[in-house]
Design an enzyme around this catalytic site. Structure first.
Site: not given
Ligand code: 13P
Length: 293
Positions: A178-179, A231, A50, A85-86
């Site tokens: 997420h989470g 994940v 991230s 990521d994002h």
């Molecule tokens: P989780 O933390 O819910 O597994 O999501 C991870 C995610 O989608 C990262 O972009």
């Protein structure tokens, strides 16, 4: 094998009905655990940071170097991509510049026209360097300001327009968040995924928020067209649980453990790191990407 773009192996997953894991990393040990799992399972894998994890690891250049150098020193033979990521637009550009092999540009919070325009620019710059691109339409929810909502459903027309920008894989909400999932979560909207897949046939879809979704729902989503599952939380929980258990054990046997020098971080962190590896291996089996390297 050197680190590679994720374009080919995500596409292969889509064509052959399985999904690869996009596992978030936080540090050196985390990265080693994911790599060991991928090698043990002979699975292609994306190791992703991230924006926050990138900073935490000392910047994108350092994060990329950690993954790249470990792949070499650990003699990893499976395809590995280092993925953002994002990412905001500027972060995506920086990652392309410093040698990430895959980036996610997340403009889902922007008006759709702006999201599409910036995605097009990222695609141009990324593809010129052989870097794969993920982008998002709609918003994948999660815990924000203490409110946990049902995940959003991505507008189909936005998904079609985003695919037309030339991206390689698409993140689109189908009720996922997420989470940890709240108890009253309604589950994945597989009917919405079906509509998405009909609108962008054969295109690889990314399922975010992969932690805590029942396996049968994940596998049903993969059958329909999900080719990458993200994940993060699940590995964090596995690490924290094992580390807490070891700390409690340490507390109960302090003199003995001190004498064995188990305060050495290489020993103290080992149970947590092993737990990450086990969690990743288990996910790879569920996603069907074992022996697909
Ligand atoms: P989780 O933390 O819910 O597994 O999501 C991870 C995610 O989608 C990262 O972009």
């Amino acid at each position: 094998m050197p680190i590679v773009s994720a374009e080919k192996f995500v596409k292969a997953a889509r064509e052959n009905g399985y999904a690869v894991g996009g596992f978030n990393t936080n540090n050196l040990e985390w990265t080693q655990a994911i790599l060991r799992a991928a090698e043990a399972k002979q699975a292609p894998v994306l190791i992703q940071t991230s924006m926050g994890a990138g900073k935490y690891m000392g910047g994108y250049k350092t994060a990329r170097a950690i993954v790249e150098n470990l792949v070499e020193s650990m003699n990893i033979t499976v395809p590995v991509a280092i993925h953002l990521d994002h990412g905001h637009y500027d972060d995506a550009l920086e990652c392309i510049e410093v040698g990430y092999t895959s980036v996610m540009f997340d403009g889902s919070h922007l008006p759709i026209d702006e999201n599409l325009e910036l995605a097009r620019k990222v695609v141009d710059l990324a593809h010129a360097k052989g870097v794969s691109v993920e982008a998002e339409v709609g918003t994948i929810g999660g815990e924000e300001d203490g409110i946990i909502g049902d995940g959003e459903l991505a507008p189909i027309e936005d998904a079609v327009a985003m695919v037309e920008t030339g991206i390689d894989f698409l993140a689109a909400g189908i009720g996922n968040i997420h989470g940890p999932y709240p108890e009253n979560w309604k589950g994945l909207h597989l009917d919405h995924l079906e509509k998405l897949v009909e609108a962008v046939p054969g295109f690889p879809i990314v399922l975010h928020g992969g932690s805590g979704i029942p396996d049968d729902q994940i596998q049903a989503a993969i059958k329909l067209g999900v080719a990458k599952v993200n994940v993060n939380t699940e590995c964090q929980i596995a690490f924290a649980k094992a580390t807490r258990a070891f700390a409690a054990e340490y507390e109960a046997n302090e003199a003995d453990y001190d004498a064995k020098k188990l305060f050495d971080p290489r020993k103290f962190l080992a149970p947590g790191v092993k737990a990450i590896q086990e969690a990743v291996e288990e996910r790879i089996d569920v996603f069907g990407s074992a022996n697909k390297a």
